[in-house]
Every structure is written in C-alpha cells, then in structure tokens.
Motif scaffolding. Structure first.
Motif, PDB file in Angstrom:
ATOM      1  N   ILE B 151     167.866   2.945 -86.752  1.00  0.00           N
ATOM      2  CA  ILE B 151     168.374   4.253 -86.348  1.00  0.00           C
ATOM      3  C   ILE B 151     168.487   4.245 -84.820  1.00  0.00           C
ATOM      4  N   ALA B 152     169.442   5.020 -84.336  1.00  0.00           N
ATOM      5  CA  ALA B 152     169.676   5.056 -82.896  1.00  0.00           C
ATOM      6  C   ALA B 152     169.765   6.503 -82.463  1.00  0.00           C
ATOM      7  N   ILE B 153     169.326   6.760 -81.243  1.00  0.00           N
ATOM      8  CA  ILE B 153     169.528   8.113 -80.723  1.00  0.00           C
ATOM      9  C   ILE B 153     170.808   8.127 -79.891  1.00  0.00           C
ATOM     10  N   GLY B 154     171.654   9.118 -80.162  1.00  0.00           N
ATOM     11  CA  GLY B 154     172.867   9.319 -79.367  1.00  0.00           C
ATOM     12  C   GLY B 154     172.643  10.531 -78.496  1.00  0.00           C
ATOM     13  N   ALA B 155     172.393  10.273 -77.213  1.00  0.00           N
ATOM     14  CA  ALA B 155     171.900  11.363 -76.365  1.00  0.00           C
ATOM     15  C   ALA B 155     172.978  12.336 -75.893  1.00  0.00           C
ATOM     16  N   GLU B 156     174.215  11.840 -75.735  1.00  0.00           N
ATOM     17  CA  GLU B 156     175.247  12.727 -75.175  1.00  0.00           C
ATOM     18  C   GLU B 156     175.480  13.941 -76.086  1.00  0.00           C
ATOM     19  N   ASP B 157     175.684  13.679 -77.377  1.00  0.00           N
ATOM     20  CA  ASP B 157     175.874  14.788 -78.314  1.00  0.00           C
ATOM     21  C   ASP B 157     174.590  15.604 -78.469  1.00  0.00           C
ATOM     22  N   PHE B 158     173.446  14.889 -78.428  1.00  0.00           N
ATOM     23  CA  PHE B 158     172.169  15.585 -78.615  1.00  0.00           C
ATOM     24  C   PHE B 158     171.921  16.621 -77.517  1.00  0.00           C
ATOM     25  N   THR B 165     171.869  19.166 -70.277  1.00  0.00           N
ATOM     26  CA  THR B 165     172.615  17.980 -69.846  1.00  0.00           C
ATOM     27  C   THR B 165     171.622  16.848 -69.639  1.00  0.00           C
ATOM     28  N   ARG B 166     172.136  15.627 -69.465  1.00  0.00           N
ATOM     29  CA  ARG B 166     171.235  14.496 -69.260  1.00  0.00           C
ATOM     30  C   ARG B 166     170.794  14.406 -67.809  1.00  0.00           C
ATOM     31  N   SER B 167     169.551  13.999 -67.616  1.00  0.00           N
ATOM     32  CA  SER B 167     169.043  13.786 -66.262  1.00  0.00           C
ATOM     33  C   SER B 167     168.571  12.345 -66.161  1.00  0.00           C
ATOM     34  N   LEU B 168     168.346  11.893 -64.932  1.00  0.00           N
ATOM     35  CA  LEU B 168     167.959  10.491 -64.755  1.00  0.00           C
ATOM     36  C   LEU B 168     166.596  10.171 -65.347  1.00  0.00           C
ATOM     37  N   ASP B 169     165.653  11.132 -65.281  1.00  0.00           N
ATOM     38  CA  ASP B 169     164.336  10.822 -65.844  1.00  0.00           C
ATOM     39  C   ASP B 169     164.281  11.041 -67.358  1.00  0.00           C
TER      40      ASP B 169
END
Lengths: 98, 300
Positions: B151-158, B165-169
């Motif tokens: 299984i993989a996590i897809g962070a953009e949609d999540f 939004t996504r952050s560097l940490d």
C-alpha cells in the motif's frame, strides 16, 4: 472495422509518430509514410502498419504516418488508437489478443 | 529478504520516449501511469501505448507497475482488460478508500487472467491510499486480498481532502503515514511513501526520504530519475551499520555455541529484536551489493 471519419493519434515528439487515418473513396489501404529512417526501416514500418490494420479488420482507408523514430510497438499503438478514433464508436476486442 | 522496492519511478503513460527507456535509470520499479498524468482525451492512446510497450519491450527484470484509472471512472474497466493481458508485475489501484475497492479489482483481474489463460495470481495489486476515508480503512484495505503486495500513501490528494497543503516537514501527513505503515506491517505487506514534487529541492527531498526510512517505509515513489540515487543511498546500510550487525550476529552465534542464555555485546544486552534488525541490515547490504558474504562465512 469501418473508417468513417478522420482519426489521429500520436505526437511529433522524438520516439513517437503521428498517425492519421481517413476514409478512402477508392477501395483498399493506401499508406503514406514519412520517416527520418525510411531508407533503413521503411518496409518494416509499413509492414507493422499493415499487420495492425489487418488485425483490426480495416480493409479501406488512407493512412498517413509521420514517424519520429518510434519503436514498432509505438507505431502499433498509434495505429490502433487512430483506427478506433476514426471508427463509429468501435470497441477494441481485447479477448482477441489472447 | 523480499524484493527491493526502494524506488518506484512514475512514467507518464502517453510518452513513448520515456516509456522505452524507463528501466535504464536504475529504479527498483517503474510505474507507467494511465491516471493523473494522462489527459481525458488521451486515455485510449496511453492504454494502447503501455499495453504494446509491456508486450514488446524487455525491461530487464525491473519490476513493472501500471497505475490504472479507478473502476469508478469511465476508463478503469478497459484499463484492466488491456493491462492484465500485458502482464505487468503489479497493477496500482488509485484512490483506494475501502476493502471492497481491492476486492472488486481482484475479482476483475482473476476473471481476465482466466479468460486470457494467464496463471491465476500472476498480476499483483498495490493500493494507493489518498483520502481520509482510505486512511481510516487502511488496515482493512491492506488485508483485503492475498494479491495485494503493497500500500502507498498518496499525499497530494490526501492533503487536499484534509483541507490543507503539504509542508516540508510533513507534519500534516504524519498520522496518515504512520497509519499506512501500521496497516502494512500488521498485514505483512510493503509500505511505500508518497512523491516529493519539487525535483529542484534536493535537500528537502533527502530530508523527506530520511524521515520516510526512519518511520519504516520500504521505499518511495519518485518522479524524476535524479531522485533515484539519493533514495538508494539512504536505504543502503553504512559500513558502520554493517560492521555492528556482523558483530551482533557473531556474538549470538558464539553464545549459541556455548549454550549461554544471556548475550551481551559491549556491555549491552542483545535480544531477539536486535538480532532480527542486524540480520535485516546484512540482508539489505547483500542485495544492495555493499556486502558480500564470503564462502563458508555464514553469519547466524
């Protein structure tokens, strides 16, 4: 499969080809090939186009291929896509591939 | 030691130039994408292209994965009809939210394998989890089918689903990453981390890979050949780790020979989990080619 309109697939990117298929007022298949490697691979590319059309039961059509150094499998894929787009809602029979 | 899946490189499914050379960059797996990187108007073209490429090109043992469109889209069913027949190693299911999504895909693959005379279970599945509901259901998803290997996590949609939004940490996806890992480990399958989109931010990328490895992920999806080598470096045991592990394994071997119950090395107790970790370091060192077991050396 009957070619009823113009169908086009592919790009002008390197390793790709643009394939256009349109109805032929005369009977049979006419192939116009433009390729930088025509001298060496022209016959091979023509035979890939012909075989792919035969497998799709395309008996009449004008096919124009502008090849940018595509592998045979890319030519095959672009011809299949163009034929399906040029047909009247034709479906590809994946079971025939088995 | 199972298969290495440190890097899974995305290859847009309608790009012949990238498809023909995808295996030469050294990633452990290549993933041809029919989903988000292909426009709606080119879904048919990409499907034919990836199908023909897989039937023709020798990818020299590099694991092949195809990300299909979901079965809830107009393209999913035909993607399966084509791609199963081309026999990639794995079909990656996008936006998996519940175990039924995996079961439906499993059933369809079984049917096509049967029709095409392909041995049952040949084409494996992996599921990308990309929503809050998917994360909540991740363990049920992970154990839904024996065909599922990862299984993989897809962070953009999540993060979009989470209204952030996504952050560097990566603080916003820490819980989701952990949940995916827990589910994968409990189900005994692989866990793969999400992509890092900014290919020019090498430092940010390396930090994220280190975090993913420390959390326990088996590997990471990459979007550019430049991202492969840093991941492999981080996932390759250091000489220091290898030497330490050899000493642990030698100590346990010695203790077993002497029949002593309690084992210590440099004043620290060596117990089961430490031995397991040392064995894993050596296995990884062997498959990544940084350690060669000498004839008859056989450690523990």
């Amino acid at each position: 499969m009957e070619i009823v309109k113009v169908g086009m697939a592919g790009t002008m990117e390197s390793s790709d080809a643009i394939v256009t298929i349109e109805p032929n007022t005369d009977s049979g298949i006419q192939i116009y090939l433009q390729s930088s490697v025509e001298k060496q691979f022209g016959n091979q590319i023509r035979s890939v186009i012909t075989e792919t059309l035969r497998a799709l039961d395309v008996d009449h059509g004008i096919v124009r291929v502008n090849d940018k150094g595509a592998l045979d499998c890319v030519i095959r894929a672009r011809v299949q896509t163009a034929v399906l787009r040029a047909s009247d809602g034709g479906q590809f029979n994946w079971k025939e591939e088995d | 030691m199972g298969k290495l899946r440190r890097t899974m490189m995305y290859v847009p499914g309608n790009n012949p130039g990238m498809i023909k050379d995808a295996h030469i960059f050294g990633s452990d797996s290549i993933m041809f994408d029919l989903e988000d990187s292909v426009s709606v108007k080119e879904k048919d073209a990409a499907r034919f292209l990836v199908y023909n490429a897989l039937k023709t090109i020798d990818y020299e043992g590099v694991e092949t994965v195809v990300r299909v469109n979901g079965l809830d889209t107009p393209y999913g069913k035909e993607d399966f009809e084509a791609i199963v027949r081309a026999k990639p190693n794995i079909i990656r299911l996008p936006k998996t939210e519940k175990p039924e999504d995996v079961l439906e895909a499993d059933k369809l693959i079984s049917k096509i394998e049967d029709e095409a005379g392909i041995p049952s279970g040949t084409v494996k599945l992996m599921a990308a989890i990309e929503s809050a509901l998917g994360i909540i259901n991740s363990y049920e998803i992970a154990k839904a089918s024996p065909r599922l290997v990862a299984i993989a996590i897809g962070a953009e949609d999540f993060v979009t689903d989470m209204k952030t939004t996504r952050s560097l940490d990566g603080v916003e996806i820490l819980v989701a990453r952990s949940q995916v890992l827990l589910a994968a480990r409990a189900a005994g399958i692989y866990a793969l981390d999400t992509v890092f989109s900014d290919v020019n931010d090498e430092e940010g990328f390396i930090n994220e890979v280190k975090l993913a490895k420390q959390l326990g992920f088996d590997g990471k999806s990459v979007i550019n050949p430049r991202q492969i080598e840093p991941v492999h470096q981080i996932y390759t045991p250091t000489q220091n780790e290898i030497e330490k592990s050899i000493r642990v394994l030698e100590a346990i071997e010695e203790a077993e020979r002497k029949g002593s119950g309690v084992i210590s090395l440099d004043g620290k107790m060596i117990d089961g989990p430490i031995v397991d970790r040392a064995r894993r370091v050596i296995d990884l060192a062997i498959v990544t080619g940084v350690y060669v077991e000498e004839e008859g050396e056989g450690i523990a």
